[in-house]
Design an enzyme around this catalytic site. Sequence first.
Site, short mmCIF file in Angstrom:
data_model
loop_
_atom_site.label_atom_id
_atom_site.label_comp_id
_atom_site.label_asym_id
_atom_site.label_seq_id
_atom_site.Cartn_x
_atom_site.Cartn_y
_atom_site.Cartn_z
N ARG A 1 0.82 -1.20 0.00
CA ARG A 1 0.00 0.00 0.00
C ARG A 1 0.86 1.26 0.00
NH1 ARG A 1 -3.98 2.14 4.88
NH2 ARG A 1 -5.63 2.99 3.56
N ASP B 1 -14.30 -1.97 3.67
CA ASP B 1 -13.54 -0.93 4.38
C ASP B 1 -13.78 -1.02 5.88
OD1 ASP B 1 -11.60 1.13 4.17
OD2 ASP B 1 -13.13 2.65 4.49
#
Length: 245
Positions: free
Chosen positions: A82, A201
């Site tokens: 990420r 999420d």
Amino acid sequence: MYDPGDASVERYMRMARTVGIERVVVVNGSPYGADNRCILDSIKAFDAVLGAGQARGVAVIEPEISDEALMALRDGGICGMRINVMTGRTPISALPTIASRIAPLGMHVQLWVKGEQLAEVAQVLPDLAVPIVIDHLGQAPIPEGVQHPTFQTLLRLLEDQRVWAKLVGYRVSAGPPYSDLAAPVAAILDVAADRCVWGTDWPHPFLEGKPMPNDGDLLDLLASWCTPEQFKAVLVDNPARLYGF
């Protein structure tokens, strides 16, 4: 930065069983920096519940990480790295170096960047040899419409077969019932339905005053955006390819 709340594997599994999630991809949260011990532990815990090989992870690394440490992450179930610009964890300038380090391992890069930085991504894209997953609809100003220059940059990026989109949009929406996401998601699916994935999420940290979403509602919303074929691709076929399930 923010303080993470309690988000146990047991709590996640209660939500997952309710909405029908059978495979898990865990993304290392901003407060952990480049410390991936928690995410590696969670992959082991999820595999114990769901079955071996049903969990993957997206880690955060420093560009100078050793080859041995990278291999250990891969062996622990990490399939991507990420780049987190939004909370200041990783600068966009690290993208080419990190991409070159992970390319031999078959990993991808997940980008959480500011909308205006998509143009910088476009500039370096020709030199990247890994799939690029753009999270949160590229932080484009969705309420301003699909003709906004930032969203058009996102669509142009998605014309490249290396670029994927994660259809998690509630953070860039004006708010529930998230009706302003319908046209942008339709435009993304039109360009890259075979390179879209989705996620809850969960546990929805760092909301900055936005309302707490309901994960079942978000999944229903995805179904309303997709044809049955697209729905299966986004939830089953595409993530199997991207994450190596």
